[in-house]
Design an enzyme around this catalytic site. Sequence first.
Site, PDB file in Angstrom:
ATOM      1  CD  GLU A  40      -5.494   2.815  -2.531  1.00 35.73           C
ATOM      2  OE1 GLU A  40      -6.650   2.474  -2.292  1.00 35.73           O
ATOM      3  OE2 GLU A  40      -4.544   2.577  -1.791  1.00 35.73           O
ATOM      4  CG  HIS A  93      -1.975   1.005   1.221  1.00 38.60           C
ATOM      5  ND1 HIS A  93      -1.736   2.328   1.512  1.00 38.60           N
ATOM      6  CD2 HIS A  93      -3.290   0.914   0.904  1.00 38.60           C
ATOM      7  CE1 HIS A  93      -2.863   3.006   1.388  1.00 38.60           C
ATOM      8  NE2 HIS A  93      -3.824   2.177   1.019  1.00 38.60           N
TER       9      HIS A  93
HETATM   10  P1  PGA Z   1      -9.687   5.786   0.950  1.00 40.00           P
HETATM   11  O1  PGA Z   1      -8.457   4.787   1.147  1.00 40.00           O
HETATM   12  O2  PGA Z   1     -10.843   4.965   0.488  1.00 40.00           O
HETATM   13  O3  PGA Z   1      -9.895   6.395   2.307  1.00 40.00           O
HETATM   14  O4  PGA Z   1      -9.268   6.781  -0.078  1.00 40.00           O
HETATM   15  C1  PGA Z   1      -8.236   3.769   0.245  1.00 40.00           C
HETATM   16  C2  PGA Z   1      -6.954   3.079   0.577  1.00 40.00           C
HETATM   17  O5  PGA Z   1      -5.969   3.778   0.889  1.00 40.00           O
HETATM   18  O6  PGA Z   1      -6.879   1.840   0.565  1.00 40.00           O
END
Ligand code: PGA
Length: 232
Positions: A145, A96
């Site tokens: 992401e 992540h």
């Molecule tokens: P968020 O986080 O939905 O609060 O943007 C997603 C993540 O970091 O996995």
Amino acid sequence: MKKIWIIANWKSNKSIGEALDWLNIVGPKLRKRENIKVVVCPTFSALSELKKEIQINNYPIILGSQDISPFGVGAYTGEEAAELLRDLIDFSIIGHSERRYNFGETDEMVAGKTKQLLNTGKTACVCVQGNETPVPEGCKLIAYEPASAISTGLNNTPGVGRPDNPDEANSVAEFFKKQSNHSDLEVLYGGSVNSENVKGFVEKESINGVLVGNKSLDPQEFLKIVESCGTV
Ligand code: PGA
């Protein structure tokens, strides 16, 4: 019918009691659906209690961790080895961007973590931040992401992130699928997903689900997200 993953990433939130409260609100309301896979990733400390509760009640929820050790069992202080978690989890988020940014995690470490987890036969969901992020060998599930889309940014600051555009996220997903050795690579989108915008992402052809942070903490909002995905 399209298979959709919905991953709740609780990050460093919820005590064991709060985690159980959430589970006992969400669990009974989830219908078993062939095409929807709901995964909850709490803190390590809550895994054991949640596992028991899921099993006792037969909730259609897969349990995952938010990280895993890049090493096996042994003298690695503070680490959670995949082998030691094998009875608790079926899934782990790996790489992540908060871990890369706040804990100096490198692509090599991410590859090591993925290898350890895949060796136990569990599902690795590796987060990629853009087209240039390498996908570790053997990985068949990734979450695109972009750091700018995370609702709390990389510094736990509420409200700074903005969701990516679904078309843009879809083209990144296509890019990864085209260059993958695995014809069955699945790509999720993550970043400021909520019950209002989730459908726009999961309707896209190359997006196989979502990774949800902040909005997964509230059980009612999370249930709405699952409901929206159920109508795709
Ligand atoms: P968020 O986080 O939905 O609060 O943007 C997603 C993540 O970091 O996995």
